[in-house]
Design an enzyme around this catalytic site. Structure first.
Site, PDB file in Angstrom:
ATOM      1  N   ARG A 179       0.832  -1.214   0.000  1.00 55.72           N
ATOM      2  CA  ARG A 179       0.000   0.000   0.000  1.00 55.72           C
ATOM      3  C   ARG A 179       0.864   1.262   0.000  1.00 55.72           C
ATOM      4  NH1 ARG A 179      -5.286  -1.293   3.772  1.00 55.72           N
ATOM      5  NH2 ARG A 179      -6.468  -2.255   2.088  1.00 55.72           N
ATOM      6  N   GLY A 234      -7.826  -7.693   1.661  1.00 53.85           N
ATOM      7  CA  GLY A 234      -6.550  -7.807   2.363  1.00 53.85           C
ATOM      8  C   GLY A 234      -6.141  -9.253   2.608  1.00 53.85           C
ATOM      9  N   GLY A 259     -13.113  -4.064   0.789  1.00 54.38           N
ATOM     10  CA  GLY A 259     -14.489  -3.587   0.919  1.00 54.38           C
ATOM     11  C   GLY A 259     -14.850  -2.647  -0.216  1.00 54.38           C
TER      12      GLY A 259
END
Ligand code: AMP
Length: 401
Positions: A36, A354, A377
């Site tokens: 990330r 994740g 999500g």
């Protein structure tokens, strides 16, 4: 249209970039997967090359607001950013407090200031306008590059963006890439298109499943959620994870699949155990033979073989959710096998979530996937066809994705 950073003038300006630095850490507090952070570099470098003052903001997990616990600090992120950018990073010990003001005065053009975990401020999760205004006062330009947080109507994602006019707010490179990828998949997937869905619960993915059934050619269900479907079909599932309130929904999804001629696959065998632990006694059994006091914690070898055949010759694979409790070695085989089949297929493979990315990473197949989304999500909600709050505010009037 989604406005991107390339569409606006940022030269020499103060640019706030909302990043998603919610990275996994190990038991020592060290970052165990920095994807990330690396994914945010393109946007950060683009701003630095244009001599901007760069202010970075992110949340990290869920701290109690106003309680500055070290385990929720973004300090490890600053260290990693320093290694990657090879530039000293100014860090603030608060979000909009005195320390931020002090560091902000020290910030020079072509330099970076990282604020502390945005969720230390109670206003962040409340989408509070006053907090958003204070954050916005730090910058001339607002850039959102936090795809993984775009489904949340939080201050740094939503209210803050509204403090900037259309020519001063835009999506960063990462956000733009994620949105383009998913909208292409929704609009024109290469077929056959298969969704591989697993993980713990049907509830979190119910709407996505409902939507996917209208879009895909085949659906494979694994993980804990498979037991709700198996129970809905009348199987004894012992002590396996189940959502009894969703049995009708599960039946409805299977009915819809039949009506739309979508091939629907459930595990045919499972790894059952007496308890949720590495030391548990285990057995491989057909789903018809799960004993009353045992629980299914992974798909079995016959299911793995079946699923490999289902993936044969498909063109697009969307994978969200592990096939079993992959965190425990005894129950990771099904997820790791799935990771390998997907990586070795010739299909466009999209990994979302994740945990799923973690499976791909731990099984060493992550680099073979076509696209690994930074948002679980958020990607599910995009697939459901929802307009995410963080993306909606960046669209120019009347535009579509
Ligand atoms: P999700 O966040 O819904 O994608 O779920 C991921 C979690 O599902 C992982 O932590 C897995 O350990 C868990 N999981 C997968 N299979 C099972 C299972 N059969 N029983 C209980 N939990 C499971």
């Amino acid at each position: 249209m989604l406005k991107t950073i390339r569409d606006i003038d940022i030269d020499g300006k103060r640019v706030f970039i909302r990043c998603d630095f919610n990275v996994p850490k190990d038991e020592h507090g060290d970052i165990s997967d920095d994807r990330r952070i690396r994914s945010a570099l393109q946007t950060i470098r683009y701003c630095l090359q244009r001599d901007c003052k760069v202010i970075l903001g992110s949340h990290f997990e869920r701290p109690t607001p106003n309680v500055y616990e070290k385990k929720y600090s973004l300090a490890p992120v600053a260290r990693r950013l320093y290694q990657l950018l090879k530039k000293k990073i100014l860090t603030s010990r608060d979000v909009i407090g005195e320390d931020t003001q002090k560091k902000y005065q020290m910030l020079k053009n072509g330099r970076v200031l990282l604020l502390e975990n945005l969720r230390y401020e109670v206003g962040e999760t409340q989408n509070d306008k006053v907090f958003a205004k204070k954050l916005a006062s730090l910058a001339d330009v607002y850039i959102n590059d936090a795809f993984g947080a775009c489904h949340r109507e939080h201050a740094s994602i939503h209210a803050m963006a509204l403090e900037f006019d259309e020519n001063s707010r835009a999506a960063g490179f990462l956000l733009n890439k994620e949105v383009n990828f998913f909208s292409r998949i929704i609009k024109k997937p290469a077929r056959p298109f298969v969704a591989v869905v697993g993980g713990s619960k049907v509830s979190g993915k119910l709407q996505a499943l409902n939507k996917l059934v209208e879009n895909v050619d085949k659906i494979i269900i694994g993980g804990g959620m498979a037991f709700t479907f198996l129970k809905a079909l009348g199987y004894e599932i012992g002590k396996s994870l189940v959502e009894n309130n969703l049995l009708d929904d599960a039946r409805e999804i299977m009915k819809k699949a039949r009506e739309k001629n979508v091939k629907f696959y459930l595990p045919v065998d499972v790894v059952v155990a007496t308890e949720f632990s590495e030391n548990a006694m285990t057995k491989y059994l057909p789903v018809q033979e799960i004993p009353k006091d045992w629980m299914g914690l992974d798909i079995g070898p016959a299911s793995s073989r079946l699923f490999r055949e289902v993936l044969d010759g498909v063109q697009t694979i969307l994978w969200n959710g592990p096939m079993g409790v992959y965190e425990i070695t005894k129950f990771q085989r099904g997820s790791f096998d799935m990771s390998r089949y997907i990586a070795e297929s010739h299909a466009i493979s999209i990994v979302g979530g994740g945990d799923t990315a973690d499976v791909a990473l731990k099984s060493s197949y992550i680099d073979e996937m076509t696209f690994v989304s930074t948002g679980g999500g958020a990607s599910l909600q995009l697939l459901e066809g929802k307009d995410l709050p963080g993306i909606k505010v960046l669209k120019t009037l009347g535009g579509t994705l």
